[in-house]
Scaffold this active site. Structure first.
Site, short mmCIF file in Angstrom:
data_model
loop_
_atom_site.label_atom_id
_atom_site.label_comp_id
_atom_site.label_asym_id
_atom_site.label_seq_id
_atom_site.Cartn_x
_atom_site.Cartn_y
_atom_site.Cartn_z
CB SER A 46 -36.10 32.39 -31.06
OG SER A 46 -36.66 33.62 -31.66
CD GLU A 47 -34.28 29.21 -27.17
OE1 GLU A 47 -33.19 28.92 -28.01
OE2 GLU A 47 -34.17 29.98 -26.62
CB ALA A 48 -37.44 25.84 -33.61
#
Length: 604
Positions: A210-212
């Site tokens: 998700s953060e990537a």
């Protein structure tokens, strides 16, 4: 009827097996997590599914996986005017609410996570033919996800980072990331979905997926770890980025003015912490983009140019590790922020001698503390830029070469005190079409309005932090932009710019990005990246500062680096790093024209 439905279900599964050519093996139901029964009829929730397999994984396969995830979650989304950054849909029908992400480790273990397309939030996962839901799961999630397989016992934690860290007994700053850690996380989730190991494993998975997807900078760190088969531990910049995604999104969306123009000027500062624990007060989009490589925005408000979704309001979204609850589908409010304006050589736009008489020239001068009254400007919604002295930035006239002054806002010639701030750094008078220009490379130079030739002397950054941003520039095949000049030598002999393996402390790979759009060698800031011409295939070299159009660059949100004078982008010639040549070229969207900034922490 249930017997009939069950027979139909078996037939469908058999058909799926045969259609896929699966022979002699047991079916893993998590390969079909969207099979469900409603009443006596079988239903198929048609959620898209993507897979990342660690066996044979390369940085390229990971890049393609993240790009595909971004494409799925942003289907039907609007973008911020003048950029390629999409804003996630505020609400979507349940039939399009989620995407399944299958993660496979080196042993063939499979874990499937469900990602909410309105927030990129991991909301549930399946492992070992059991579906698991966080303790704060919603009815929508429980009704639509992982139906048709058994439900594991409810998790004791939520999907929020604070809860996950408490259960894991560790914070993100102490949990390494990388391919080996993802492999272990999949194994842990497969064997036990409920304990502290699971919470720690989910922290790994969430950041690497998700953060990537939210931040290209994080994607780049994971890509490099895969390329090097290494691990990394999130630094303070990465962690504060994750915490401030909602606030970043809000400030970006509120930077679209009432005319639908994206100015990139933030109403409120977003505070990040770099990896040397130095505070970064981010008050403009360009600085935010360079530091974070923000790829996707959370919906926070409706911009002037956004379409309004008329579906019923979605449930409140509580973001991972954030203290904000997004409640209202409201129109963005555009503020009137007060900021410095810096440009040529990093100098500030300044009212000469601090005098407030009508007609007093506006100049560029070294930026300094204690000069707020003559170096700070308020950007009003009516298009005026007002000095703290109470008067407006005003062009003396509408002809090329007229000087710029302060003047009474109410009595100035109509339109002479109106300005449009563009995300590429141009400040334009909309009546004449002429742009704010610092014609000479010296402090005390009076500003003029001139024809726009996209020169560095016509580029400005609105923001209180006027220091150059020092960065590495990562390009094709994960290599870094480098110049082969040598210090204390005749620079004309050492002008080539090329790509080479990234080396952390190599001075020739450190670049200082100035407010005037120039890219300068950090160890000798009189040297700039320069296009040796204005045509496609012309080389890019290093030359001394001139303020010309071939020394100005724009870092676009699509990953290209544009020379606005030539309207061409930076390109690795023939996609061949061994040629040691960077050139101008028409934009093709190919990987040899994609670049990432990896900003370096400031020294204390």
């Amino acid at each position: 009827m249930r017997v009939v439905a069950a027979i139909l279900y078996i037939n469908v599964v058999v058909a799926l097996i045969c259609g896929l050519g699966i022979q002699g093996g047991a079916l893993d139901l998590q390969d079909y997590p969207s099979v469900s029964f409603q009443g006596d009829a079988m239903q198929l929730q048609d959620y898209p599914s993507i897979t990342f397999n660690l066996k044979g994984a390369t940085w390229q396969t990971y890049r393609d996986f993240i790009e595909k995830l971004r494409e799925i979650v942003t289907r039907g989304a609007t973008t911020i005017a003048g950029t390629s950054i999409p804003v996630l849909n505020r609400v979507v029908p349940d039939s399009r609410r989620f995407v399944y992400v299958r993660l496979i480790n080196l042993d063939g273990n499979v874990v499937t996570i469900a990602v909410d397309v309105t927030s990129l939030y991991v909301v549930a996962f399946s492992a070992n033919n059991n579906g698991y839901f966080f303790s704060d799961s919603t009815e929508t999630e429980r009704t639509n996800l992982f139906v048709g397989i058994p439900r594991g016992d409810p998790l004791g934690f939520t999907g929020n980072y604070n809860s996950l860290e408490n259960w894991a007994g560790a914070d993100r700053g102490s949990i390494p990331l990388g391919p080996a850690l993802l492999n272990k996380a999949i194994r842990n989730l497969r064997s036990n979905g409920r304990d502290s190991k699971a919470a720690k494993s989910l922290i790994v998975v969430i950041q690497m997926v998700s953060e990537a997807a939210r931040f290209r900078r994080i994607e780049e760190q994971v890509r490099r770890s895969i390329a090097d088969q290494d691990t990394f531990t999130p630094g303070s910049l990465m962690i504060t980025m994750e915490k401030k995604w909602s606030k970043m999104s809000q400030q970006v969306e509120r930077s679209v003015n009432d005319q639908g123009i994206f100015t990139g000027i933030f109403t409120r500062t977003v505070q990040l912490i770099d990896d040397n624990l130095q505070t970064l007060n981010i008050d403009n989009f360009n600085a935010l983009s360079l530091h974070t490589m923000l790829a996707i925005l959370l919906f926070r408000c409706r911009t002037t140019t956004s379409s309004h979704n008329t579906l019923p309001a979605a449930s409140n979204i509580v973001l991972m590790g954030e203290d904000y609850v997004d409640k209202d589908d409201e129109k963005c409010t555009v503020g009137e922020p007060t900021r410095r304006i810096s440009g040529r050589a990093g100098w500030c736009v300044d009212v000469k001698d601090g005098r407030d008489n009508d007609g007093n020239p506006i100049q560029v001068l070294s930026c300094g503390d204690g000069q707020e009254r003559k170096q700070q400007w308020t950007f009003h919604r009516d298009g005026t830029i007002r000095s703290k002295l109470g008067k407006c930035m005003t062009a003396y006239g509408f002809k090329h070469g007229e000087y710029v002054m302060i003047y009474d806002c109410d009595t100035a010639i109509a339109g002479a005190n109106k300005w449009v701030v563009s995300i590429d750094g141009t400040i334009t008078n909309p009546i004449s079409g002429l742009v704010l220009t610092a014609p000479r490379g010296a402090t005390g130079t009076t500003l003029l309005v001139e024809k726009n030739v996209h020169a560095a002397r016509q580029c400005w950054r609105v923001g209180d932090d006027v220091e150059p941003i020092v960065t590495k520039i990562v390009g094709f095949q994960e290599k870094c932009l480098e110049a082969n000049y040598l210090e204390n030598t005749n620079v004309s002999r050492y002008t080539k710019v090329f790509l080479d393996d990234c080396v952390l402390d190599r001075q020739q790979q450190r670049w200082a990005l100035y407010s005037d759009g120039t890219i300068r060698a950090d160890s000798d800031r009189s040297l700039r990246v320069t296009a040796d011409g204005h045509r496609s295939l012309d080389s890019i070299i290093i030359l001394a500062c001139k303020g010309w159009g071939n020394q100005r660059w724009v870092f676009n949100t699509d990953g290209t680096i544009l020379n606005p004078n030539a309207k061409l982008v930076m390109d690795v010639k023939d996609s061949d790093v061994s040629l040691l040549q960077i050139i101008l070229h028409q934009s093709t969207g190919k990987p040899n024209q994609k670049w990432l900034t990896v900003t370096l922490p400031r020294t204390s």
